[in-house]
Design a protein around this motif. Structure first.
Motif, short mmCIF file in Angstrom:
data_model
loop_
_atom_site.label_atom_id
_atom_site.label_comp_id
_atom_site.label_asym_id
_atom_site.label_seq_id
_atom_site.Cartn_x
_atom_site.Cartn_y
_atom_site.Cartn_z
N LEU A 146 4.45 3.96 8.04
CA LEU A 146 4.60 3.95 9.51
C LEU A 146 3.96 2.72 10.14
O LEU A 146 4.32 2.35 11.26
CB LEU A 146 4.01 5.22 10.11
CG LEU A 146 4.79 6.51 9.87
CD1 LEU A 146 4.02 7.71 10.41
CD2 LEU A 146 6.17 6.44 10.51
N SER A 147 3.00 2.11 9.44
CA SER A 147 2.37 0.91 10.01
C SER A 147 3.34 -0.27 10.05
O SER A 147 3.13 -1.22 10.82
CB SER A 147 1.13 0.54 9.19
OG SER A 147 1.49 0.14 7.88
N ILE A 148 4.42 -0.24 9.25
CA ILE A 148 5.38 -1.35 9.24
C ILE A 148 6.12 -1.46 10.57
O ILE A 148 6.12 -2.53 11.20
CB ILE A 148 6.34 -1.21 8.05
CG1 ILE A 148 5.56 -1.33 6.73
CG2 ILE A 148 7.44 -2.27 8.11
CD1 ILE A 148 6.41 -1.12 5.49
N MET A 155 0.82 -1.21 0.00
CA MET A 155 0.00 0.00 0.00
C MET A 155 0.86 1.26 0.00
O MET A 155 0.52 2.25 -0.65
CB MET A 155 -0.94 -0.02 1.20
CG MET A 155 -2.07 -1.03 1.10
SD MET A 155 -3.31 -0.86 2.41
CE MET A 155 -2.33 -1.27 3.86
N ALA A 156 1.97 1.24 0.73
CA ALA A 156 2.84 2.41 0.75
C ALA A 156 3.42 2.69 -0.64
O ALA A 156 3.44 3.84 -1.11
CB ALA A 156 3.97 2.20 1.76
N VAL A 157 3.87 1.65 -1.32
CA VAL A 157 4.41 1.83 -2.68
C VAL A 157 3.31 2.29 -3.63
O VAL A 157 3.52 3.20 -4.46
CB VAL A 157 5.06 0.52 -3.17
CG1 VAL A 157 5.47 0.65 -4.64
CG2 VAL A 157 6.26 0.17 -2.31
N SER A 158 2.13 1.69 -3.53
CA SER A 158 1.03 2.06 -4.42
C SER A 158 0.62 3.51 -4.21
O SER A 158 0.41 4.25 -5.19
CB SER A 158 -0.17 1.13 -4.19
OG SER A 158 0.17 -0.21 -4.42
N ILE A 191 3.70 -2.61 13.33
CA ILE A 191 3.41 -4.04 13.35
C ILE A 191 4.58 -4.83 13.93
O ILE A 191 4.39 -5.74 14.75
CB ILE A 191 3.09 -4.52 11.91
CG1 ILE A 191 1.82 -3.87 11.40
CG2 ILE A 191 2.95 -6.04 11.87
CD1 ILE A 191 1.55 -4.12 9.94
N LEU A 192 5.78 -4.47 13.51
CA LEU A 192 6.95 -5.21 13.97
C LEU A 192 7.13 -5.11 15.49
O LEU A 192 7.56 -6.08 16.13
CB LEU A 192 8.20 -4.69 13.27
CG LEU A 192 8.29 -5.00 11.75
CD1 LEU A 192 9.49 -4.29 11.14
CD2 LEU A 192 8.36 -6.50 11.51
N LYS A 193 6.79 -3.99 16.07
CA LYS A 193 7.08 -3.79 17.49
C LYS A 193 5.92 -4.12 18.40
O LYS A 193 6.13 -4.69 19.49
CB LYS A 193 7.50 -2.34 17.71
CG LYS A 193 7.90 -2.06 19.15
CD LYS A 193 8.62 -0.73 19.30
CE LYS A 193 9.04 -0.55 20.74
NZ LYS A 193 10.11 0.40 20.93
#
Length: 227
Positions: free
Chosen positions: A206-208, A100-103, A211-213
């Motif tokens: 920023l959602s990446i 979604m970020a790339v799109s 999610i990771l943390k």
């Protein structure tokens, strides 16, 4: 008193010559008012045909775009259903966030070349193609990740004793946020359409790390183990 005429049996009644209607005058012999009315009617029909010809490709294009978007949404949902229990919730959410970020970034780049002609937005051929692909890829990545994973995780991530209350709060927050984005988009697009997509792309990126943390993986865990 007029004497009646006798007619022999088998004798045919004399036929009158049919009265032929005189053809309506046309061309130079026609009345000026008739010629003007015919010309105006013909021009009106031609104008209606030209109007239908102009509107038909636009309406057909919008219908085709809506149809393809629905098909892509269904395909993405099926992909999420097939892989949500195989690769897990977090990997799907990460894939969706990155896609979604790339799109959205590509859409922001494409709409930075927009031109307004008569109140309509137009793009050059290359940017228009990129914008169309970016819009459909955004739908695909959202459908195969956040469109399904969020609702799966909301039912699994909270402890049993407070699951119902927190599920209601989380669902309400999501719908309120959806409404805020929908209500604010017209104003933001009037301000800067490309800038609006840049903002959305930043939030998707920023959602990446979020999610990771902070998002735990719930695949293969019982609801009683979530504490």
């Amino acid at each position: 008193m007029q004497e009646p005429r006798l007619r022999l049996v088998g004798q045919r009644r004399p036929q009158r010559s049919p009265e032929r209607l005189a053809p309506l005058p046309d061309g130079p012999r026609a009345h000026p008012g008739c010629r003007e009315g015919s010309r105006q009617a013909r021009e009106a029909r031609q104008a209606r045909c030209r109007k239908v010809s102009r509107n038909l490709p636009a309406s057909a294009g919008r219908a085709l775009q809506s149809f393809t978007t629905s098909i892509i949404n269904i395909v993405g949902t099926v992909i999420a259903m097939l892989f949500v229990d195989r690769i897990g919730r977090k990997p799907l959410a990460l894939i969706g966030s990155a896609g979604m970020a790339v799109s959205l970034g590509l859409a922001a780049w494409a709409f930075s070349f927009k031109q307004e002609i008569g109140g309509d937005i137009s793009l050059p051929d290359t940017q228009g193609t990129v914008g169309l692909i970016a819009a459909h890829s955004f739908v695909l990545f959202f459908a195969l990740s956040w469109g399904v994973v969020v609702w799966v995780m909301l039912g699994e991530i909270f402890p049993n004793r407070i699951r119902a209350a927190l599920l209601g709060v989380a669902a309400s927050a999501q719908w309120i946020t959806n409404w805020l984005i929908t209500a604010s988009f017209p104003t933001m697009s009037d301000w800067n359409l490309s800038g609006s997509y840049v903002i959305y792309a930043c939030f998707a990126a920023l959602s990446i790390p979020f999610i990771l943390k902070w998002v735990p993986e719930t695949k293969g865990k019982a609801l009683e183990d979530m504490g």
